[in-house]
Design an enzyme around this catalytic site. Structure first.
Site, PDB file in Angstrom:
ATOM      1  N   THR A 409       6.569  -3.879   1.886  1.00  0.00           N
ATOM      2  CA  THR A 409       7.113  -3.458   3.175  1.00  0.00           C
ATOM      3  C   THR A 409       8.575  -3.795   3.414  1.00  0.00           C
ATOM      4  OG1 THR A 409       6.548  -5.314   4.618  1.00  0.00           O
ATOM      5  CG2 THR A 409       4.815  -3.767   4.162  1.00  0.00           C
ATOM      6  N   GLN A 453      -1.361   2.334  -0.877  1.00  0.00           N
ATOM      7  CA  GLN A 453      -1.915   1.706   0.311  1.00  0.00           C
ATOM      8  C   GLN A 453      -3.434   1.686   0.357  1.00  0.00           C
ATOM      9  OE1 GLN A 453      -0.353  -0.066   2.264  1.00  0.00           O
ATOM     10  NE2 GLN A 453       1.720   0.665   2.627  1.00  0.00           N
ATOM     11  N   SER A 480      -3.955  -3.032   8.036  1.00  0.00           N
ATOM     12  CA  SER A 480      -2.615  -3.483   7.665  1.00  0.00           C
ATOM     13  C   SER A 480      -2.316  -4.831   8.304  1.00  0.00           C
ATOM     14  CB  SER A 480      -1.580  -2.448   8.139  1.00  0.00           C
ATOM     15  OG  SER A 480      -0.262  -2.929   7.969  1.00  0.00           O
ATOM     16  N   SER A 481      -1.329  -5.528   7.752  1.00  0.00           N
ATOM     17  CA  SER A 481      -0.820  -6.761   8.359  1.00  0.00           C
ATOM     18  C   SER A 481       0.534  -6.544   9.035  1.00  0.00           C
ATOM     19  CB  SER A 481      -0.669  -7.848   7.295  1.00  0.00           C
ATOM     20  OG  SER A 481      -1.916  -8.176   6.731  1.00  0.00           O
TER      21      SER A 481
END
Length: 598
Positions: A409, A453, A480-481
């Site tokens: 990310t 992903q 997701s984080s």
């Protein structure tokens, strides 16, 4: 929830698009930074607007857009387009994003998370014997690629809020792709350390020039394939990636991959839609913290950690010798363990999984967090014994998902001259994603990288006969984080700041600790980012090597924490409003980001 901004312009003035002639981009003479893994940064002050991103060229693109009269959404489009070129290992048009936007009155959450193709099912990452694939075997494959969403999401946000014409916002990225940019140390090092990317023929020819040696730091790199793809996107919109020749090229590369081909279709690409979700805004003493709802676990887990810490009496002063103290870290790590236990049981795509008690805020109820905080011992770590709690009734009894890696990310924070703000976190997951470079069928050198992903889903669909909430399902968005965050002053509703970070599951720890440092420890944005990190995803505690005093590490071991030293390369970006109304931004010293503003 309404947030009023004293300098908000009439809405009609915000939506008048400017012509392409209204923005003249000039490619800056920016050289790559030093090879240092930790470079002290001064912090940056601005009077009216600021933009923070992970690469100086991307920051400059956003700055020039804001100077030309663009707003926060316009700048985000330009910044992300450049990041996909100069920091391809982290994000790009082949991935997904979450974007929080404050328009001066209210907050919206734009969901551009990738989606599982219609043909996949629970056994996507199981072998012929029903056993989970090795993680990297799954990553470097066609199976890992989800339907990308970043472009669709940015286009939706721009249609609703943009000021400059969509076409002009890709000018910086197209210019740099055609004229070339200097390869940064981070990109060079990422290429040098990755063995899988060079197995992709297009990637090897482009990034390694057909050899084993990656392009050198400071070398001018042009990407004509990406320039052509972005030119088409600028002229015709996001559908260019989801229909026609570029989409056909994506499908072919995924479905004919030499290692576990995927099963993505043109119908999957055409059917994708970015969503607008209700943001989660949580009171936190004098602040209100707004973050992203599920399928992100970021805001819920961050605010669980912070809520539990507020329930506990401080064991000792939080800072010691310029680093978080052993006593504070013990409580932070224990709260993290409890929060992650809840995360691994309950949180997944809300279109497939119901919240406990029908409301995700049950996980943040003060009475529930008080019970969870009571499990934190003042003298002994619980290690890997943290169990999920029971915040509310469930229609389905979910299993606790086994832990597996998360990566990747990039983060963008922007505050424009009219007080509108963006916090956007974008990803292709692992460094270089699935290691599939796509040239859009142009036949030109370069292109863009496809995400991996889908490996954010649990590889195991059930445990002891109970389904895992975050298992693979067709049309589902993986948990997701990513934790894009906007901060407001509770009493006045005024915008206080924008922040976020890359870092996989550690994004949650980085964001939570930064919020504490900003609110409670009297640190400015840059000072907060300079602090060393310590995280845990269950049993071991990972501590940033060379950054903590020995007595702090000894204290953690006395509590029973198992310490492992390692690099913890966050990429935090923070912009905060100061008491005098000016902006002050910080960029993570562990990466190449900068802040620019006027």
């Amino acid at each position: 929830m309404l947030h009023h901004w004293k300098n908000l312009l009439p809405l009609g003035l915000l939506l008048l698009p400017l012509s392409a002639a209204g923005f003249r981009y000039e490619a800056p003479a920016i050289s790559p930074e030093t090879e240092s893994g930790f470079e002290e940064k001064p912090g940056w002050e601005a009077e009216t607007f600021a933009v923070a991103a992970a690469n100086p060229l991307a920051t400059d693109a956003g700055y020039q857009v804001l100077k030309a009269g663009g707003n926060a959404i316009d700048a985000a489009v330009a910044v992300q387009a450049v990041l996909g070129l100069v920091e391809p290992q982290s994000s790009g048009i082949g991935g997904g994003s979450f974007l929080l936007h404050f328009d001066g009155d209210s907050v919206q959450a734009f969901d551009g998370r990738e989606m599982a193709p219609a043909a996949v099912g629970e056994g996507l990452f199981l072998d012929d014997n029903g056993e989970p694939l090795a993680f990297m075997e799954a990553v470097v494959s066609g199976r890992s690629v989800g339907v990308p969403g970043t472009l669709k999401m940015l286009e939706k946000a721009h249609r609703e809020h943009g000021a400059l014409a969509w076409e002009t916002l890709f000018t910086p990225a197209i210019t740099l792709a055609e004229e070339g940019f200097k390869v940064s140390p981070r990109l060079h090092q990422s290429l040098a350390s990755d063995e899988a990317l060079r197995n992709d023929p297009l990637a090897k020819a482009f990034y390694y020039q057909g050899k084993d040696t990656p392009v050198a730091t400071g070398e001018m790199l042009k990407n004509p394939a990406l320039a052509e793809i972005l030119r088409q996107i600028a002229q015709h919109g996001s559908n260019v990636l989801h229909e026609g020749a570029i989409a056909e090229d994506l499908v072919e590369r995924v479905n004919t991959h030499r290692n576990h081909p995927g099963d993505i279709s043109l119908d999957d690409l055409a059917a994708y839609d970015a969503l607008i979700r209700e943001p989660m805004c949580t009171p936190w003493l004098q602040w209100e913290v707004c973050g992203f709802p599920p399928p992100s676990s970021g805001h819920l887990t961050v605010m669980q950690i912070l809520g539990m810490l507020d329930q506990k009496a401080m064991l000792e002063a939080p800072l010691d010798n310029g680093a978080p103290s052993g006593g504070w870290l013990h409580q932070f790590l224990e709260a993290s363990r409890l929060a992650f236990a809840d995360r691994n049981r309950y949180i997944a795509d809300p279109d497939f999984v119901d919240a406990p008690g029908g409301d995700w805020n049950t996980l943040l109820a003060p009475s529930y967090l008080a019970k969870r905080a009571a499990l934190i011992s003042s003298d002994k770590s619980m290690g890997n014994e943290a169990k999920p709690g029971n915040p509310g009734e469930l229609d389905v009894s979910w299993a606790v998902a086994p832990s597996q890696p998360e990566y990747g990310t990039s983060h963008i924070s922007i505050v424009d001259a009219d007080g509108r703000a963006v916090a956007m976190t974008s990803s292709i997951e692992q460094a270089f994603g699935s290691r599939i470079l796509a040239d859009g069928g142009t036949g030109l050198a370069g292109g863009y990288l496809l995400n991996n992903q889908l490996t954010d889903f649990s590889f195991v669909p059930e445990v002891d006969g109970k389904p895992v909430a975050n298992r693979v399902e067709a049309g589902k968005r993986p948990r997701s984080s990513m934790s894009p965050t906007l901060i407001f002053e509770r009493e006045s509703g005024e915008l206080m700041g924008s922040l976020g970070s890359p870092g996989g599951a550690a994004i949650i720890h980085y964001t939570a600790r930064t919020l504490v440092a900003l609110r409670d420890w009297g640190l400015n944005a840059q000072e907060a980012l300079d602090l060393p990190h310590a995280i845990t995803l269950g049993d071991h505690v990972f501590v940033e090597a060379g950054r903590f005093p020995e007595e702090t590490l000894d204290a953690l071991e006395d509590y029973g924490h198992k310490i492992t030293l390692r690099e913890l390369t966050s990429g935090l970006q923070v912009i905060m409003r100061q008491d005098d109304g000016a902006l002050f931004g910080g960029a993570d010293p562990r990466r190449e980001g900068v802040v620019m503003g006027d």
